[in-house]
Scaffold this active site. Structure first.
Site, PDB file in Angstrom:
ATOM      1  N   HIS A 131       0.827  -1.200   0.000  1.00 17.18           N
ATOM      2  CA  HIS A 131       0.000   0.000   0.000  1.00 17.18           C
ATOM      3  C   HIS A 131       0.873   1.266   0.000  1.00 17.18           C
ATOM      4  O   HIS A 131       0.636   2.200  -0.756  1.00 17.18           O
ATOM      5  CB  HIS A 131      -0.917  -0.054   1.233  1.00 17.18           C
ATOM      6  CG  HIS A 131      -1.923   1.051   1.298  1.00 17.18           C
ATOM      7  ND1 HIS A 131      -2.676   1.285   2.416  1.00 17.18           N
ATOM      8  CD2 HIS A 131      -2.287   1.993   0.401  1.00 17.18           C
ATOM      9  CE1 HIS A 131      -3.467   2.324   2.194  1.00 17.18           C
ATOM     10  NE2 HIS A 131      -3.248   2.772   0.989  1.00 17.18           N
ATOM     11  N   GLU A 134       2.397   1.548  -3.324  1.00 20.85           N
ATOM     12  CA  GLU A 134       1.385   2.001  -4.296  1.00 20.85           C
ATOM     13  C   GLU A 134       1.291   3.531  -4.274  1.00 20.85           C
ATOM     14  O   GLU A 134       1.191   4.181  -5.311  1.00 20.85           O
ATOM     15  CB  GLU A 134       0.043   1.343  -3.952  1.00 20.85           C
ATOM     16  CG  GLU A 134      -1.147   1.837  -4.752  1.00 20.85           C
ATOM     17  CD  GLU A 134      -2.265   2.294  -3.850  1.00 20.85           C
ATOM     18  OE1 GLU A 134      -2.523   3.501  -3.831  1.00 20.85           O
ATOM     19  OE2 GLU A 134      -2.866   1.462  -3.138  1.00 20.85           O
ATOM     20  N   HIS A 135       1.326   4.121  -3.074  1.00 25.51           N
ATOM     21  CA  HIS A 135       1.325   5.584  -2.984  1.00 25.51           C
ATOM     22  C   HIS A 135       2.641   6.162  -3.502  1.00 25.51           C
ATOM     23  O   HIS A 135       2.674   7.172  -4.187  1.00 25.51           O
ATOM     24  CB  HIS A 135       1.198   6.021  -1.523  1.00 25.51           C
ATOM     25  CG  HIS A 135      -0.192   5.963  -0.975  1.00 25.51           C
ATOM     26  ND1 HIS A 135      -0.798   7.053  -0.417  1.00 25.51           N
ATOM     27  CD2 HIS A 135      -1.097   4.951  -0.898  1.00 25.51           C
ATOM     28  CE1 HIS A 135      -2.009   6.716  -0.003  1.00 25.51           C
ATOM     29  NE2 HIS A 135      -2.216   5.439  -0.277  1.00 25.51           N
ATOM     30  N   GLU A 189       4.744   9.157   2.716  1.00 30.03           N
ATOM     31  CA  GLU A 189       3.593   8.322   2.387  1.00 30.03           C
ATOM     32  C   GLU A 189       3.389   7.187   3.396  1.00 30.03           C
ATOM     33  O   GLU A 189       2.277   6.767   3.619  1.00 30.03           O
ATOM     34  CB  GLU A 189       3.741   7.746   0.971  1.00 30.03           C
ATOM     35  CG  GLU A 189       3.803   8.804  -0.111  1.00 30.03           C
ATOM     36  CD  GLU A 189       2.513   9.634  -0.213  1.00 30.03           C
ATOM     37  OE1 GLU A 189       1.411   9.061  -0.015  1.00 30.03           O
ATOM     38  OE2 GLU A 189       2.608  10.846  -0.469  1.00 30.03           O
ATOM     39  N   GLU A 198      -4.510   7.096   6.710  1.00 30.34           N
ATOM     40  CA  GLU A 198      -5.576   6.473   5.932  1.00 30.34           C
ATOM     41  C   GLU A 198      -6.030   5.199   6.646  1.00 30.34           C
ATOM     42  O   GLU A 198      -7.228   4.951   6.820  1.00 30.34           O
ATOM     43  CB  GLU A 198      -5.061   6.137   4.527  1.00 30.34           C
ATOM     44  CG  GLU A 198      -6.129   5.509   3.641  1.00 30.34           C
ATOM     45  CD  GLU A 198      -5.579   4.955   2.330  1.00 30.34           C
ATOM     46  OE1 GLU A 198      -4.486   5.383   1.910  1.00 30.34           O
ATOM     47  OE2 GLU A 198      -6.246   4.098   1.740  1.00 30.34           O
TER      48      GLU A 198
END
Ligand SMILES: [Zn+2]
Length: 1052
Positions: free
Chosen positions: A140, A143-144, A218, A240
């Site tokens: 994740h 991915e960012h 991130e 998040e």
């Protein structure tokens, strides 16, 4: 503008889910999301996406009609070899009028699926298999991070530059439990190539693997501004995931996965557990990229009307830089258990919450289903759970043991298919009763099966949806991609998951031969399957606080273990990161990002063909567009005759129309009629301000669709539900009330920004107030009371429902909106007039709705680890602003530059936006999953200075203009075009005005930004108000810091 309950879309996508993806994109407040989710609420382990909020889906005008399914386009000769690729297979898929080419890159082994068709909305995606062995969230965070600069595009965030100024119709990235997607789409060929190139460079040559600052931003980092400050964790993914972990529904899905897969990769969270994320090191992160982001572990997708050989040329430029290697990225098989188990867990709840989540969950098979079983199980899934009238769904709700369904059936997005169903809002003493109900109903269904009419209705729904292939604003090519990847990622034929005609025909034959397909499936995969987990999640009012304490204690310990030098170095690295984040990219670097020119943008607005006729006292609009023999029908009934006190009952009245039966049909029969004869019927309220007018537009929308041969049936059904609908089923009504309550409560925790913004709008206009009363916190409060009133005063509730109906039902002033091809419109004509003739035609007086909420600053307290912070002013009323098209350019650019940098990048929130509603005049700042509250408010205020001091070179200005045009020219399928034309009419937006706005957008200058700042200055003035959804601790803290400012309410 607001829509409630997109039942048509939901129904359609459910059936669509029979083959295509149940993909959930994290876009709060976006309707498309609901449409793709299938049944309401979040599904299983969901891919996470990079971009926060709204603007991720947008589009281009000039959208042509969809490719007619079945009409074979002449397939071009595909080269056997080209640009380092060899052709593996070449097949024509009639269902999607596509030539499907599979290629392999000879040097690296990368696989490419290349679909050639007429779709102008071209799509591309790179997919990597990314299994995890810990819950540190590596895939994740990666991915960012890969979208934060690369070899060819050395700026901080090329992704954001594209968000600002491309004509993309889709731009995002998502992490699933075992794979990561990088999809883009655009209708403009040059724009498409630009997006593809930025994405390819990003995934194979990202800056993040050499620059730890990206990982810190991130992923996670220690933040320490001054040596004496307390140490904190910051990071976009970190926050998040704190938001995700605050949601009881998502906690339930995660716990179920962990219990079902105790031995393989699925027991870990690929998104990242906020307690584990800080264990991740930069070296592990780099190694993960090196291991999996390699062509030999790549699957690449193309689909659309762009030249297919050019695709290979573009790819080879990247892939040929690598050597082939063996990459082991497979997910190990979870051996099946021989005994069922029962698991009890806790979830963080508010003081008021006393109810549990209870579900039964199965891993269905040791290996993926074969095609035959897959399609059979998908039909079974729809039959058991697809609608509130489906037997398993109904048995659970009728039991009265819980408030809403959870789990919701089959999930084929993991290697071994899973089935999960249960209830939330269950008394903690009733857990085992819920399990019993499920087991009993499965047993009953395995023996008694389903009626022929139920099976036919389900098949019609599924087939309608597959033929219509209506993916809403989501590109069709990407819906296909997600479907194909579910097979492809496990080394099966991707095409298996795209074709459906033959399979469905064969399946129907099996049914026709009298085979007991469903009984056998239920017995084998559910009743006799020992790999079953009963999961009960109990509320714990202390858990949220304990989680905070635990993090604080850990930070304290870590701080204590730091030497003086380490503390000093943490302060300096905090400073260094902030400095990096706030330093603008050099203009030369920004020039590397490919953009379009203003000349590429059409000067003229796009028109939607519209014919208008009066029929007695009603108006009929029709739009002749190619719809493949489907009629899209909308009726807008005036809602202004509903007394103000009954407004919060309107959404539930709307549900009653299709979900309670009629004088002629029981609730179950009616559902089967709708499924069997239509592609869905939905009813919902639509309320909006109209610019320059005091009167809002307030309509009840009735939306439906069907094929040409069933138009008569549809119109009969519509008459039946609207005129003869029953309003007397107390048990069913109570269920709908409880389901609404549960949905609103999870919305408050998961999408608090929406509730906060609605609350602010309700202080400013009647339309805002009505929207809040029918969809916001006031609505939740009403629904809670209503749940009791249904028991104590059912006759009173019924009489209110009747009063709403009689105030709505009149042909007087009703607008019908029809979208179809010429033949279908012609066929519909007589039925439509018959429908209008059947309605009463009295004139209804408007009720007095002149109410707004008091002008206060509010803290809405819920159990959460993050904040949602909103602040609003009305630029028309508070600042005398007059609408100009440049506001679209400025608002969008502000969100994607200043707010992105301050609230997301530096602040660590998942998202933030500043949006201007042209109809109401409200300018609303809001943040999403935000660790800060007062700091975010200060950033909002700082937006004024940002705008007034802004300097921008011509390239940046053009980029901002193109970004705004991309929003205005949204890509739309034909039904959406018809709806848009209706909306423009309701909101009094003329073509002349649209052209004027477009001219203004295209002529926007830097001085417009400066001027706009003068109006936005009001956000720092006395008229501005703040509403935040926040935790008890944060509420306490800010109310101490700014005393006598807030109204504080515990809402959960
Ligand atoms: Zn994310």
């Amino acid at each position: 503008m607001r829509r409630v309950a997109a039942a048509v879309a939901t129904r359609a996508s459910l059936a669509n889910a029979a083959r295509s993806p149940r993909i959930a994109i994290h876009r709060p407040g976006c309707l498309a999301r609901r449409a793709h989710l299938g049944r309401s609420g979040p599904r299983w382990p969901m891919p996470r996406c990079r971009a926060a909020c709204r603007a991720t889906l947008r589009a281009m005008s000039a959208a042509s009609a969809p490719a007619p399914a079945g009409a074979r386009a002449p397939a071009a000769q595909a080269p056997k070899e080209a640009h380092g690729f060899e052709l593996v297979s070449d097949e024509y898929v009639e269902e999607y009028a596509s030539q499907v080419l599979t290629y392999r890159h000879k040097k690296t082994g990368a696989e490419v699926l290349s679909l050639v068709n007429d779709d102008e909305n071209k799509t591309f995606s790179v997919i990597f298999r990314t299994p995890v062995s810990a819950s540190t969230g590596i895939p994740h965070i990666l991915e960012h991070s890969v979208l934060c600069g690369s070899r060819k595009y050395p700026v901080k965030e090329p992704f954001v530059e594209l968000l600002k100024g491309s004509l993309f119709t889709f731009l995002n990235a998502m992490t699933a439990p075992d794979r990561t997607y990088y999809p883009v789409a655009s209708c403009n060929l040059q724009d498409f190539y630009n997006l593809v190139d930025v994405y390819l460079d990003a995934v194979y040559f990202p800056r993040c693997i050499t620059d730890p600052l990206v990982f810190q931003q991130e992923g996670w980092h220690y933040e320490l501004e001054k040596e004496e400050d307390p140490l904190t964790y910051k990071g976009v993914v970190f926050n998040e995931m704190k938001g995700v972990y605050s949601s009881p529904d998502q906690t339930h899905s995660r716990r179920a996965m962990q219990a079902l897969f105790p031995d393989n990769n699925y027991r870990f969270d690929s998104g990242g557990d906020p307690k584990v994320i800080p264990n991740l090191t930069y070296e592990e992160f780099q190694d993960f990229h090196a291991a999996y982001y390699h062509p030999s572990n790549s699957r690449i997708w193309f689909s659309g009307n762009d030249p297919p050989v050019e695709r290979l040329r573009i790819l080879d430029e990247y892939l040929s830089k690598f050597e082939r290697r063996e990459v082991d990225s497979s997910v190990a098989m979870q051996p099946l258990m021989t005994q069922p188990k029962r698991v009890v867990e806790k979830f963080a709840a508010g003081e008021k919450e006393k109810k549990a989540f209870v579900s039964l969950n199965w891993v269905l098979s040791e290996s993926p289903f074969d095609t035959e079983t897959q399609i059979a199980f998908q039909v079974l899934d729809y039959l058991m759970l697809g609608t509130p009238a489906a037997p398993l769904y109904k048995a659970l709700m009728d039991s009265g043991l819980g408030e809403a369904l959870i789990g919701r059936g089959l999930n084929s997005q993991v290697k071994q298919p899973v089935f999960s169903v249960g209830l939330k809002g269950v008394d903690t003493a009733d857990g085992e009763k819920v399990e019993k109900i499920i087991e009993q109903e499965l047993l009953r269904l395995s023996k008694k099966g389903f009626s022929d009419s139920a099976v036919q209705a389900a098949l019609n729904t599924i087939e309608f949806s597959l033929r219509e292939n209506n993916t809403g604003s989501f590109p069709r090519g990407l819906a296909l991609m997600f479907a194909a990847v579910n097979a492809w990622i496990y080394d099966r034929e991707p095409i298996e998951n795209i074709k459906w005609q033959e399979d469905l025909a064969q399946f129907k034959q099996r049914l026709a031969s009298g085979e007991d397909v469903f009984g056998r499936l239920i017995t084998k995969y559910l009743i006799d399957n020992p790999h079953k987990v009963a999961l009960e999640m109990q509320p714990d009012a202390k858990l949220a606080g304990e989680t905070v304490e635990e993090e604080l204690a850990r930070l304290k310990k870590e701080r204590e273990s730091m030497s003086k030098e380490e503390i000093a170095s943490t302060v300096s690295s905090t400073e260094q990161l902030k400095k990096h984040q706030l330093t603008p990219d050099p203009p030369e670097a920004l020039k590397a990002i490919p953009t379009l020119k203003l000349d590429d943008i059409p000067r003229e607005i796009t028109m939607i063909p519209t014919d208008e006729q009066q029929y007695k006292d009603s108006t009929i609009l029709s739009h002749e567009l190619f719809t493949n023999d489907i009629l899209y029908f909308e009726a807008a009934l005036d809602m202004r005759g509903v007394p103000a006190t009954l407004l919060p009952l309107v959404p539930l009245y709307c549900k009653c129309v299709t979900q309670m039966g009629t004088e002629d049909y029981s609730f179950v029969e009616l559902t089967q009629q709708i499924d069997g004869k239509t592609g869905g019927i939905s009813v919902y309220p639509l309320v909006s301000d109209v610019r320059g007018e005091d009167e809002p537009v307030a309509k009840i929308m009735v939306k439906a669709k069907t094929t040409k041969d069933k138009v008569g049936d549809l119109m009969d059904l519509l008459q039946n539900v609207m005129l003869k609908g029953r309003l007397d089923n107390q048990q069913r009504f109570k269920q709908m009330v409880l389901e609404s309550k549960a949905r609103l409560e999870s919305g408050l925790v998961g999408a608090g920004n929406r509730f906060a913004s609605m609350r602010l709008a309700a202080q400013r206009s009647t339309a805002g107030w009505v929207s809040e009363m029918t969809g916001g916190l006031s609505y939740l409060e009403y629904v809670r009371q209503l749940a009791e009133r249904v028991d104590s005063d059912w006759p009173g509730v019924q009489s209110d429902l009747h009063a709403i109906r009689s105030s709505l039902l009149t042909s007087n002033g009703t607008i019908l909106n029809l979208t179809a091809d010429e033949g279908t419109l012609g066929a519909a004509g007589p039925f439509v007039s018959e429908f209008l003739d059947a309605l009463p035609s009295e004139e209804r007086a408007s009720e007095d709705w002149s109410v707004v909420l008091p002008r206060v600053n509010e803290l809405l307290v819920v159990p959460t680890q993050v904040n949602y912070v909103a602040k609003s002013v009305n630029l028309y009323k508070d600042a005398g602003y007059e609408l100009d098209g440049s506001s679209s350019v400025i608002g969008k650019n502000l969100s994607r530059s200043y707010l992105w940098d301050r609230v997301r990048v530096v602040g660590g929130a998942y998202g933030a936006s500043g949006s201007f509603n042209q109809h109401s005049g409200n300018f609303t700042f809001s943040s999403y999953r935000d660790p800060n509250l007062l700091g975010t408010l200060a950033n909002y205020d700082g937006a004024v200075d940002f705008l007034s001091n802004l300097s921008m070179d011509d390239d940046a200005l053009v980029q901002a203009i193109i970004g705004a045009i991309g929003d205005v020219d949204a890509y739309q399928l034909p039904d959406a075009k018809g709806s848009t034309a209706l909306m423009r009419r309701l909101l009094h937006v003329s073509d002349a005005e649209r052209q004027e706005r477009r001219d203004q957008i295209l002529a926007t200058q830097v001085k417009d930004f400066h001027e706009y700042a003068q109006y936005l200055e009001s956000v720092r003035g006395p008229e501005a108000r703040v509403v935040a959804v926040t935790s008890p601790d944060a509420a306490k803290e800010v109310s101490q810091e700014i005393p006598d400012f807030w109204k504080i309410s515990n809402v959960l």
